[in-house]
Design an enzyme around this catalytic site. Sequence first.
Site, mmCIF file in Angstrom:
data_model
loop_
_atom_site.group_PDB
_atom_site.id
_atom_site.type_symbol
_atom_site.label_atom_id
_atom_site.label_comp_id
_atom_site.label_asym_id
_atom_site.label_seq_id
_atom_site.Cartn_x
_atom_site.Cartn_y
_atom_site.Cartn_z
ATOM 1 N N SER A 198 28.434 -2.172 112.788
ATOM 2 C CA SER A 198 27.827 -1.788 111.551
ATOM 3 C C SER A 198 28.794 -1.398 110.303
ATOM 4 O O SER A 198 28.046 -1.307 109.176
ATOM 5 C CB SER A 198 26.973 -0.546 111.991
ATOM 6 O OG SER A 198 27.691 0.527 112.628
ATOM 7 N N GLU A 239 22.614 13.022 108.620
ATOM 8 C CA GLU A 239 23.903 13.527 108.243
ATOM 9 C C GLU A 239 24.949 12.675 109.123
ATOM 10 O O GLU A 239 25.178 12.889 110.156
ATOM 11 C CB GLU A 239 24.004 15.258 108.841
ATOM 12 C CG GLU A 239 25.426 15.437 108.226
ATOM 13 C CD GLU A 239 25.745 16.852 108.375
ATOM 14 O OE1 GLU A 239 26.694 17.362 108.185
ATOM 15 O OE2 GLU A 239 24.601 17.747 108.491
ATOM 16 N N HIS A 290 28.394 6.003 109.048
ATOM 17 C CA HIS A 290 28.140 4.814 108.397
ATOM 18 C C HIS A 290 27.903 5.095 106.834
ATOM 19 O O HIS A 290 27.461 6.272 106.393
ATOM 20 C CB HIS A 290 26.586 4.759 108.706
ATOM 21 C CG HIS A 290 26.636 3.990 110.206
ATOM 22 N ND1 HIS A 290 26.342 4.972 111.153
ATOM 23 C CD2 HIS A 290 26.938 2.848 110.685
ATOM 24 C CE1 HIS A 290 26.292 4.082 112.424
ATOM 25 N NE2 HIS A 290 26.705 3.097 112.043
#
Length: 217
Positions: free
Chosen positions: A9, A185, A189
């Site tokens: 990701s 939070e 990422h």
Amino acid sequence: MKILLAGDSTVANCPTEEFPMSGWGAHLAPHVHAWAAVHNFAKGGATTESFREEGLWQALLETAEAGDMVLVQFGHNDQKQQHLAAGAGYSVNLHRMIREIRSLGASPILCTSVERRNFHKGVPVATLADYADAVGSVAEDMGVPVIDLHDWTSKLYAAAGEDGSAAYFTQFEPGTHAHWPEGIEDNTHFNQQGALLIAGFVAERVLELRDGVSEAK
């Protein structure tokens, strides 16, 4: 020429419903469009193992041709599985990927894992150093260039400080963003700003590597 990306990701094109969360691979194309097309196969949650099992690696290999560059960055999710430890399955899988890329006449480039934002009493604490070290060892063994994103992002966070570095990540207070109504939070990422910075650094290194190959020929 094509630049093909394999990763998790932190590299991927994130779904629109997660905006402004973003992997750096989503922002690489504008930096290199004059001489290369970017094909981003990275997927959230991927490991060096699942990327192959889900057919993403095969799809990448079927797209790659002689002269292309293949950038590989994993580690975040491999770390969560014992058999994919840095010096075990992770390294074995990277060796195999390199051999398969080369068999097509394409050029493998390993990227160390981007670091998480992790501070203790104001001091950055590494969480993926062993995976970065493993990449270095594999690269040395196989004669593959490395883009050291672990080192670069670690220095980026340190320079910005604990508070300032939060600006690179997906973080919102409750009720301040429609996609994250309960707040978020996230220290793994990136947001658009963070992803753009990393993509710019990757583009610089890829250009250097491309020019180095041209000069060698």
